[in-house]
Design a protein around this motif. Structure first.
Motif, short mmCIF file in Angstrom:
data_model
loop_
_atom_site.label_atom_id
_atom_site.label_comp_id
_atom_site.label_asym_id
_atom_site.label_seq_id
_atom_site.Cartn_x
_atom_site.Cartn_y
_atom_site.Cartn_z
N HIS A 11 5.58 -21.09 -10.20
CA HIS A 11 4.76 -22.21 -11.17
C HIS A 11 5.50 -22.54 -12.39
CE1 HIS A 11 1.41 -24.82 -12.26
NE2 HIS A 11 1.28 -23.81 -13.40
N ALA A 12 5.58 -21.46 -13.07
CA ALA A 12 5.97 -21.54 -14.65
C ALA A 12 7.56 -22.53 -14.41
CB ALA A 12 6.12 -20.22 -15.43
N ARG A 13 8.35 -21.92 -13.57
CA ARG A 13 9.66 -22.59 -13.54
C ARG A 13 9.46 -24.04 -13.07
NH1 ARG A 13 14.25 -21.25 -8.81
NH2 ARG A 13 13.50 -23.14 -7.70
N ALA A 14 8.76 -24.32 -12.19
CA ALA A 14 8.69 -25.62 -11.68
C ALA A 14 8.02 -26.61 -12.57
CB ALA A 14 7.92 -25.66 -10.42
N GLU A 15 6.88 -25.90 -13.45
CA GLU A 15 6.27 -26.99 -14.26
C GLU A 15 7.14 -27.11 -15.49
OE1 GLU A 15 1.50 -26.51 -15.48
OE2 GLU A 15 2.71 -24.69 -16.61
N GLU A 16 7.80 -26.11 -15.89
CA GLU A 16 8.53 -26.31 -17.14
C GLU A 16 9.73 -27.58 -16.86
OE1 GLU A 16 10.00 -22.49 -18.71
OE2 GLU A 16 7.90 -21.89 -19.00
N ARG A 17 10.27 -27.67 -15.57
CA ARG A 17 11.15 -28.42 -15.29
C ARG A 17 10.57 -29.91 -15.01
NH1 ARG A 17 14.80 -25.05 -10.85
NH2 ARG A 17 15.75 -23.67 -12.54
N PHE A 18 9.34 -29.85 -14.36
CA PHE A 18 9.08 -31.46 -13.83
C PHE A 18 7.62 -31.68 -14.52
CE2 PHE A 18 11.83 -29.46 -10.54
CZ PHE A 18 12.73 -30.30 -10.70
N PHE A 19 7.08 -31.04 -15.50
CA PHE A 19 6.03 -31.46 -16.14
C PHE A 19 6.36 -31.36 -17.74
CE2 PHE A 19 1.70 -30.65 -18.24
CZ PHE A 19 1.14 -31.93 -17.81
N TYR A 20 6.73 -30.31 -18.10
CA TYR A 20 7.01 -30.10 -19.64
C TYR A 20 8.12 -30.77 -19.92
CZ TYR A 20 3.00 -26.91 -20.04
OH TYR A 20 1.69 -26.47 -19.88
N LYS A 60 4.55 -39.82 -12.04
CA LYS A 60 3.42 -38.83 -11.72
C LYS A 60 3.76 -38.54 -10.42
CE LYS A 60 0.28 -40.65 -15.01
NZ LYS A 60 -1.15 -41.61 -14.97
N THR A 61 4.04 -39.52 -9.32
CA THR A 61 4.29 -39.21 -8.06
C THR A 61 5.62 -38.47 -7.91
OG1 THR A 61 2.82 -41.12 -7.73
CG2 THR A 61 4.21 -40.43 -5.94
N SER A 62 6.66 -38.98 -8.59
CA SER A 62 8.02 -38.37 -8.35
C SER A 62 8.06 -36.95 -8.66
CB SER A 62 9.02 -39.28 -9.07
OG SER A 62 10.29 -38.75 -9.06
N LEU A 63 7.55 -36.72 -9.80
CA LEU A 63 7.28 -35.44 -10.63
C LEU A 63 6.71 -34.56 -9.64
CD1 LEU A 63 6.74 -36.16 -14.32
CD2 LEU A 63 9.04 -35.37 -13.35
N ALA A 64 5.54 -34.90 -8.94
CA ALA A 64 4.63 -34.09 -8.17
C ALA A 64 5.74 -33.52 -6.85
CB ALA A 64 3.59 -35.01 -7.31
N SER A 65 6.36 -34.70 -6.40
CA SER A 65 7.31 -34.04 -5.39
C SER A 65 8.64 -33.12 -5.61
CB SER A 65 7.96 -35.34 -4.46
OG SER A 65 8.58 -36.15 -5.32
N MET A 74 0.44 -37.89 -3.69
CA MET A 74 -0.04 -36.88 -4.63
C MET A 74 0.62 -37.08 -6.15
SD MET A 74 0.16 -32.64 -4.86
CE MET A 74 0.35 -32.66 -2.97
N GLN A 75 -0.14 -36.90 -7.05
CA GLN A 75 0.45 -36.84 -8.42
C GLN A 75 0.82 -35.46 -9.04
OE1 GLN A 75 -1.84 -39.47 -11.05
NE2 GLN A 75 -0.89 -41.28 -10.15
N ILE A 76 1.46 -35.51 -9.97
CA ILE A 76 1.81 -34.05 -10.59
C ILE A 76 0.50 -33.25 -10.79
CG2 ILE A 76 2.08 -35.03 -13.01
CD1 ILE A 76 4.16 -32.19 -11.41
N PHE A 77 -0.48 -34.01 -11.33
CA PHE A 77 -1.77 -33.17 -11.83
C PHE A 77 -2.28 -32.61 -10.72
CE2 PHE A 77 -1.41 -37.17 -14.45
CZ PHE A 77 -0.67 -36.40 -15.71
N GLU A 78 -2.34 -33.25 -9.37
CA GLU A 78 -2.76 -32.54 -8.26
C GLU A 78 -2.13 -31.34 -7.81
OE1 GLU A 78 -4.73 -36.41 -8.78
OE2 GLU A 78 -2.78 -35.96 -8.20
N ALA A 79 -0.77 -31.64 -7.95
CA ALA A 79 0.17 -30.53 -7.39
C ALA A 79 0.11 -29.48 -8.23
CB ALA A 79 1.47 -31.01 -7.40
N LEU A 80 -0.34 -29.34 -9.57
CA LEU A 80 -0.39 -28.47 -10.56
C LEU A 80 -1.88 -27.59 -10.29
CD1 LEU A 80 1.09 -30.19 -13.61
CD2 LEU A 80 2.29 -27.98 -12.31
N ARG A 81 -2.79 -28.65 -10.15
CA ARG A 81 -4.10 -28.08 -9.97
C ARG A 81 -4.13 -26.90 -8.72
NH1 ARG A 81 -6.24 -33.15 -11.59
NH2 ARG A 81 -6.97 -33.05 -13.65
N GLU A 82 -3.42 -27.51 -7.69
CA GLU A 82 -3.45 -26.69 -6.35
C GLU A 82 -2.87 -25.14 -6.90
OE1 GLU A 82 -1.26 -28.48 -3.19
OE2 GLU A 82 -2.82 -30.14 -2.90
#
Length: 145
Positions: free
Chosen positions: A45-54, A129-134, A1-9
């Protein structure tokens, strides 16, 4: 899974939860439950997204403005959650604020899915993308636990 799929869920859960919340009436157990579930979801979601996406995007010149915009929208949602906390759930202003929150959520998710993801896809390697998803999923699940 890539970060985009994880976020979309998570995005799909947020949309469903926001819809359920604004369909409630009065100071009901359902309203309290849907509100708490949505609040927990948004915060995790915001906590994890800010750390591993933004945060990783901010390492790229083209990602700085995107990241700032996304984090600013998270802050706006936090402020709406605070307003809901301080408002009587049976008052008309509570549901009006909940609708503003829903609109903000939908706007933010639209921005991410239709603009940010495409631009981020050009900045991040497939391995990132894969590492950030996990990492995102692990942090998100810890925040909900």
């Amino acid at each position: 899974m890539q970060i985009f799929e994880a976020l979309r869920e998570s995005h799909d859960r947020q949309r469903a939860m926001a819809e359920a919340l604004v369909a409630t009436t009065g100071d009901s157990p359902e309203r309290a439950q849907y509100y708490q579930e949505l609040k927990d979801e948004l915060l995790a979601h915001a906590r994890a997204e800010e750390r591993f996406f933004y945060s990783p995007l901010m390492k790229h010149d083209a990602g700085v403005d995107l990241s700032r915009h996304g984090v600013a929208e998270h802050h706006e949602m936090d402020e709406l959650l605070e307003t809901l906390e301080e408002t009587d759930p049976s008052s008309p202003s509570w549901i009006a604020t909940a609708r503003k929150l829903k609109d903000k959520i939908f706007h933010h998710l639209e921005d991410e899915e239709h603009t940010f993801f495409q631009q981020a896809g050009k900045m991040l390697t497939d391995q990132q993308k894969t590492s950030l998803a996990s990492q995102y999923v692990k942090d998100y699940e810890e925040a909900l636990a």
